[in-house]
Design a protein around this motif. Structure first.
Motif, PDB file in Angstrom:
ATOM      1  N   ALA A 150      37.426  54.606  44.452  1.00  0.00           N
ATOM      2  CA  ALA A 150      36.427  54.416  44.791  1.00  0.00           C
ATOM      3  C   ALA A 150      36.488  53.758  46.537  1.00  0.00           C
ATOM      4  O   ALA A 150      36.224  52.546  45.846  1.00  0.00           O
ATOM      5  CB  ALA A 150      34.943  54.022  43.984  1.00  0.00           C
ATOM      6  N   ARG A 151      35.410  54.820  47.639  1.00  0.00           N
ATOM      7  CA  ARG A 151      35.361  53.978  48.498  1.00  0.00           C
ATOM      8  C   ARG A 151      33.306  53.551  48.999  1.00  0.00           C
ATOM      9  O   ARG A 151      33.080  54.504  48.932  1.00  0.00           O
ATOM     10  CB  ARG A 151      35.358  55.441  49.922  1.00  0.00           C
ATOM     11  CG  ARG A 151      36.126  54.689  51.042  1.00  0.00           C
ATOM     12  CD  ARG A 151      36.809  55.575  52.436  1.00  0.00           C
ATOM     13  NE  ARG A 151      36.084  56.769  52.764  1.00  0.00           N
ATOM     14  CZ  ARG A 151      36.048  58.014  52.437  1.00  0.00           C
ATOM     15  NH1 ARG A 151      37.127  58.089  52.081  1.00  0.00           N
ATOM     16  NH2 ARG A 151      35.413  58.990  52.738  1.00  0.00           N
ATOM     17  N   THR A 152      33.513  52.191  49.177  1.00  0.00           N
ATOM     18  CA  THR A 152      32.301  52.021  49.783  1.00  0.00           C
ATOM     19  C   THR A 152      31.518  52.890  51.113  1.00  0.00           C
ATOM     20  O   THR A 152      31.911  53.146  51.706  1.00  0.00           O
ATOM     21  CB  THR A 152      31.536  50.701  49.860  1.00  0.00           C
ATOM     22  OG1 THR A 152      32.731  50.192  51.086  1.00  0.00           O
ATOM     23  CG2 THR A 152      32.625  50.091  48.606  1.00  0.00           C
ATOM     24  N   LEU A 153      30.761  52.536  50.466  1.00  0.00           N
ATOM     25  CA  LEU A 153      29.589  52.850  52.109  1.00  0.00           C
ATOM     26  C   LEU A 153      28.956  51.433  52.237  1.00  0.00           C
ATOM     27  O   LEU A 153      28.636  51.148  51.532  1.00  0.00           O
ATOM     28  CB  LEU A 153      28.422  54.511  51.218  1.00  0.00           C
ATOM     29  CG  LEU A 153      27.213  55.403  52.514  1.00  0.00           C
ATOM     30  CD1 LEU A 153      28.145  55.756  52.880  1.00  0.00           C
ATOM     31  CD2 LEU A 153      26.227  55.613  51.366  1.00  0.00           C
ATOM     32  N   ASP A 154      28.249  51.882  53.075  1.00  0.00           N
ATOM     33  CA  ASP A 154      28.153  50.972  54.278  1.00  0.00           C
ATOM     34  C   ASP A 154      26.146  50.329  53.464  1.00  0.00           C
ATOM     35  O   ASP A 154      25.055  52.089  53.626  1.00  0.00           O
ATOM     36  CB  ASP A 154      27.591  50.385  55.173  1.00  0.00           C
ATOM     37  CG  ASP A 154      26.675  49.169  56.452  1.00  0.00           C
ATOM     38  OD1 ASP A 154      27.615  48.644  56.352  1.00  0.00           O
ATOM     39  OD2 ASP A 154      25.324  50.006  56.329  1.00  0.00           O
ATOM     40  N   ASN A 155      25.408  49.850  52.932  1.00  0.00           N
ATOM     41  CA  ASN A 155      24.489  49.425  52.040  1.00  0.00           C
ATOM     42  C   ASN A 155      24.076  47.680  52.534  1.00  0.00           C
ATOM     43  O   ASN A 155      24.228  47.091  51.562  1.00  0.00           O
ATOM     44  CB  ASN A 155      24.495  50.298  50.381  1.00  0.00           C
ATOM     45  CG  ASN A 155      23.498  49.952  49.974  1.00  0.00           C
ATOM     46  OD1 ASN A 155      22.683  49.430  49.602  1.00  0.00           O
ATOM     47  ND2 ASN A 155      22.636  51.110  49.401  1.00  0.00           N
ATOM     48  N   PRO A 156      23.223  48.027  53.319  1.00  0.00           N
ATOM     49  CA  PRO A 156      22.459  46.778  53.446  1.00  0.00           C
ATOM     50  C   PRO A 156      21.923  45.963  52.543  1.00  0.00           C
ATOM     51  O   PRO A 156      21.343  44.873  52.430  1.00  0.00           O
ATOM     52  CB  PRO A 156      21.473  46.879  54.725  1.00  0.00           C
ATOM     53  CG  PRO A 156      21.323  48.735  54.796  1.00  0.00           C
ATOM     54  CD  PRO A 156      22.839  49.434  53.876  1.00  0.00           C
ATOM     55  N   TRP A 157      21.284  47.065  51.518  1.00  0.00           N
ATOM     56  CA  TRP A 157      20.036  46.599  51.017  1.00  0.00           C
ATOM     57  C   TRP A 157      21.399  44.998  49.212  1.00  0.00           C
ATOM     58  O   TRP A 157      21.130  44.896  48.866  1.00  0.00           O
ATOM     59  CB  TRP A 157      19.507  47.097  49.412  1.00  0.00           C
ATOM     60  CG  TRP A 157      18.799  48.277  51.160  1.00  0.00           C
ATOM     61  CD1 TRP A 157      18.472  49.587  51.105  1.00  0.00           C
ATOM     62  CD2 TRP A 157      17.092  47.344  51.077  1.00  0.00           C
ATOM     63  NE1 TRP A 157      18.343  49.331  51.469  1.00  0.00           N
ATOM     64  CE2 TRP A 157      16.871  48.646  52.029  1.00  0.00           C
ATOM     65  CE3 TRP A 157      16.966  46.280  51.452  1.00  0.00           C
ATOM     66  CZ2 TRP A 157      15.680  48.579  52.461  1.00  0.00           C
ATOM     67  CZ3 TRP A 157      15.278  46.281  52.457  1.00  0.00           C
ATOM     68  CH2 TRP A 157      15.043  46.837  52.791  1.00  0.00           C
ATOM     69  N   PHE A 158      22.468  45.730  49.018  1.00  0.00           N
ATOM     70  CA  PHE A 158      23.488  45.135  48.041  1.00  0.00           C
ATOM     71  C   PHE A 158      24.382  44.216  49.333  1.00  0.00           C
ATOM     72  O   PHE A 158      25.275  43.869  48.913  1.00  0.00           O
ATOM     73  CB  PHE A 158      23.683  46.530  47.118  1.00  0.00           C
ATOM     74  CG  PHE A 158      23.035  46.482  46.171  1.00  0.00           C
ATOM     75  CD1 PHE A 158      22.752  46.305  45.192  1.00  0.00           C
ATOM     76  CD2 PHE A 158      22.730  47.995  46.252  1.00  0.00           C
ATOM     77  CE1 PHE A 158      21.581  46.195  44.435  1.00  0.00           C
ATOM     78  CE2 PHE A 158      22.307  48.713  45.447  1.00  0.00           C
ATOM     79  CZ  PHE A 158      21.618  47.594  44.371  1.00  0.00           C
ATOM     80  N   ASP A 159      24.013  44.536  50.513  1.00  0.00           N
ATOM     81  CA  ASP A 159      25.204  43.936  50.979  1.00  0.00           C
ATOM     82  C   ASP A 159      26.217  44.349  50.826  1.00  0.00           C
ATOM     83  O   ASP A 159      27.386  43.124  50.665  1.00  0.00           O
ATOM     84  CB  ASP A 159      24.852  42.085  50.847  1.00  0.00           C
ATOM     85  CG  ASP A 159      25.783  42.196  52.556  1.00  0.00           C
ATOM     86  OD1 ASP A 159      26.037  41.958  53.902  1.00  0.00           O
ATOM     87  OD2 ASP A 159      25.209  40.836  52.230  1.00  0.00           O
ATOM     88  N   ILE A 160      26.617  45.316  50.856  1.00  0.00           N
ATOM     89  CA  ILE A 160      27.923  46.406  50.803  1.00  0.00           C
ATOM     90  C   ILE A 160      28.630  46.514  52.393  1.00  0.00           C
ATOM     91  O   ILE A 160      27.729  47.664  52.964  1.00  0.00           O
ATOM     92  CB  ILE A 160      28.129  47.070  49.513  1.00  0.00           C
ATOM     93  CG1 ILE A 160      27.450  46.618  48.372  1.00  0.00           C
ATOM     94  CG2 ILE A 160      29.496  48.275  49.595  1.00  0.00           C
ATOM     95  CD1 ILE A 160      27.086  47.753  47.043  1.00  0.00           C
ATOM     96  N   MET A 161      29.704  46.222  52.460  1.00  0.00           N
ATOM     97  CA  MET A 161      30.342  46.766  54.208  1.00  0.00           C
ATOM     98  C   MET A 161      31.418  48.335  53.692  1.00  0.00           C
ATOM     99  O   MET A 161      31.715  48.501  52.112  1.00  0.00           O
ATOM    100  CB  MET A 161      31.163  45.997  54.602  1.00  0.00           C
ATOM    101  CG  MET A 161      30.597  44.395  55.175  1.00  0.00           C
ATOM    102  SD  MET A 161      29.065  44.849  55.601  1.00  0.00           S
ATOM    103  CE  MET A 161      29.092  42.566  55.861  1.00  0.00           C
TER     104      MET A 161
END
Length: 570
Positions: A499-510
């Protein structure tokens, strides 16, 4: 990512061989520093357990799973077992926060789980006797007012209606959600209302990071969150708040992901393990605005308002979480009906009767972070009129509502990934064995079943797509229920290796981090908001324990399920 045929049962070393390929594409390498940002004192990093919040069904399913796995290990004592030892972080929400608080802080509750593991054949009966019966006896049967109100509110918010009926068992002790949770934890686990998050936990839980997921109410100037009804049932007698900032109404969700976290056993003076909200989401210059009306015979109703300082990510709150009461944190994580503060009909019915299902949180130390707001609002209600000084006090403390994690992410996965975990084992719940839970699918791109409010928050992964996850889920191995199972439909077990992450500012995920997701999905016929027969939760515990101990497929338990909890050697 692995082909579907290999994805279900491939051991960890086989998965590693495929980490560099993904449908012919070369995925990016994990960036440096993506291990758990706050690691335990043991030096381990990167592995988390996420527990899906789904009311009392979640709590019962987690108890059954832990007891069943202890029995399958042949080691009924959690303190000496390797069962949960590999996890540095535990991410919970909703009913799973009730479960984890009990497992981490109550030796009595740990003892109950161990007794269920020691005698699987009578696990359900024991659970009903020692857990269900005490809290039902502690309360009173649903009173007529609760039944009438539930019928009315069912047309507005079914979750609110069911929670009112369920929690009316405790309403003789106070009409606030936090008071209900305090009574519940005291009755079922012996956890005192004054116990702090930084207090000494049970031995097995020491130095682990607990992330109690929640959601912060961020109403706009149009919606407003109602804090207080004073005396008369009209709009001029309300005290409300809303969030104001650049482009706020268009680009900010009305429920923001929040987490109340602590390194267990770190002491009441320790800082939070993670920021309460992401510093990359709500802009630092945003403020809270508090509004009330002052009445006079000469001028009628005069609108008053006070604005808080710029929030700066509520950094002041990060220093007080360890001194907050466990019961307050659990209440904030499990307030499924807390959104009533933003529903006009619900708040109009609840607040005039001094009933609050939305925990309120502020920048005050210790128990005052929750109870201080209640005292402040009661004082405001007792006053002859609203004053600027009172609104200024609310603004200075930055009072805001915290509600169930399910309003943002009920799976716990997002907060675990935000904390930097490279591998997450997720315990999910569903009422269908044939399809993947929507709570998981909405984390991936292309999911078409998302609510409008979810579109600003999700997805958090760039790859794979939701359709592929759903297709792979159906291929996961299944632990079938026993023939006499009352409620269990089955337990699906499998992994998503890339699973490759997406930039998500609300959860602070890079973006561009690679995460392995281990999925354990417990499907049952028990409703999330079961209220007719509380013994159903005991029956579900029995079903799960028996399915794990007396399964026709012990190879799945030993080779696929247990390694998710104890590592490859079990």
């Amino acid at each position: 990512r692995q082909p579907r045929s290999a994805q279900v049962s491939a051991p960890p070393q086989r998965a590693a061989a495929h980490m560099g390929q993904c449908n012919g594409c070369q995925p990016p390498c994990c960036p440096e520093g993506d291990e758990l940002r706050v690691t335990s004192s043991s030096g381990r990093a990167g592995t988390a357990l996420a527990m899906h919040g789904a009311g009392f069904r979640s709590l019962a399913a987690c108890i059954g799973l832990v007891a069943g796995l202890l029995a399958a290990l042949g080691d009924e004592r959690l303190e000496h077992s390797t069962l949960l030892g590999r996890f540095d972080g535990i991410s919970t929400g909703g009913g799973s926060s009730l479960f984890f608080a009990s497992l981490a802080f109550s030796r009595r509750f740990v003892g109950l789980v161990q007794e269920l593991a020691a005698d699987p054949s009578s696990a359900g009966k024991k659970f009903k006797k020692d857990w269900v019966a005490p809290w039902v006896a502690r309360g009173v049967k649903a009173n007529p007012f609760a039944k009438i109100f539930a019928r009315i509110s069912r047309h507005v918010n079914p979750t609110l209606a069911e929670d009112i009926l369920l929690w009316s068992y405790f309403w003789k002790d106070g009409y606030t959600w936090q008071r209900c949770v305090e009574t519940f934890l005291q009755t079922t686990a012996g956890i005192d209302a004054s116990l702090m998050m930084g207090s000494e936990p049970c031995e097995w839980a020491k130095h682990k990071i607990w992330i109690a997921g929640s959601s912060m109410l961020a109403p706009t100037s149009k919606e407003k969150g109602v804090l207080l009804w004073r005396h008369e049932k009209n709009d001029t007698d309300k005290v409300v708040y809303y969030v104001e900032g650049p482009d706020f109404d268009r680009h900010v969700p009305t429920h923001l992901p929040a987490r109340l976290s602590v390194v267990l056993g770190a002491g009441p003076d320790a800082s939070a393990a993670l920021p309460v909200i992401s510093s990359r989401g709500l802009q630092d210059e945003s403020t809270l605005v508090f509004v009330g009306c002052q009445k006079s015979k000469q001028n009628g109703a005069q609108k008053l308002s006070q604005r808080s300082d710029a929030i700066h990510g509520f950094m002041q709150s990060d220093s007080i979480i360890a001194s907050c009461p466990v019961a307050g944190v659990v209440a904030a994580s499990a307030a499924a009906a807390g959104g009533s503060a933003m529903e006009p009909l619900a708040s109009d019915l609840l607040l005039p009767a001094d009933m609050s299902l939305c925990p309120l949180f502020c920048n005050a130390d210790g128990s005052e972070a929750f109870s201080g707001v209640t005292k402040l609002l009661q004082g405001l209600k007792d006053m002859e009129d609203v004053r600027n000084e009172s609104l200024e006090h609310l603004a200075r403390l930055q009072v805001r509502g915290l509600v169930d994690a399910g309003y943002t992410d009920s799976t716990g996965i997002c907060h675990a990934v935000s904390a930097g975990s490279k591998e997450v084992t997720a315990i999910l719940h569903s009422d269908c064995l044939a399809s993947c839970p929507g709570a998981l699918l909405k984390l991936f791109p292309g999911y078409t079943g998302s609510e409008p409010a979810d579109k600003l928050l999700f997805p958090v992964f760039a790859y794979p797509g939701a359709d592929q996850v759903d297709a792979d889920f159906v291929d996961f191995e299944v632990i079938e229920p026993r023939l006499k199972s009352a409620h269990l439909l089955g337990i699906r077990v499998g992994s998503i290796y890339l699973a490759r992450t997406l930039d998500n500012p609300w959860f602070d995920i890079m973006q561009d981090r690679i995460v392995k997701l281990n999925v354990v999905c417990i499907a049952s016929k028990v409703s999330v908001r079961q209220i007719k027969d509380f013994d159903s939760f005991g029956d579900l515990v029995q079903d799960i324990v028996q399915a794990l101990v007396n399964t026709d497929r012990p190879d799945i338990v030993q080779s696929s399920l247990l390694p998710m909890f104890v590592g490859s050697a079990c």
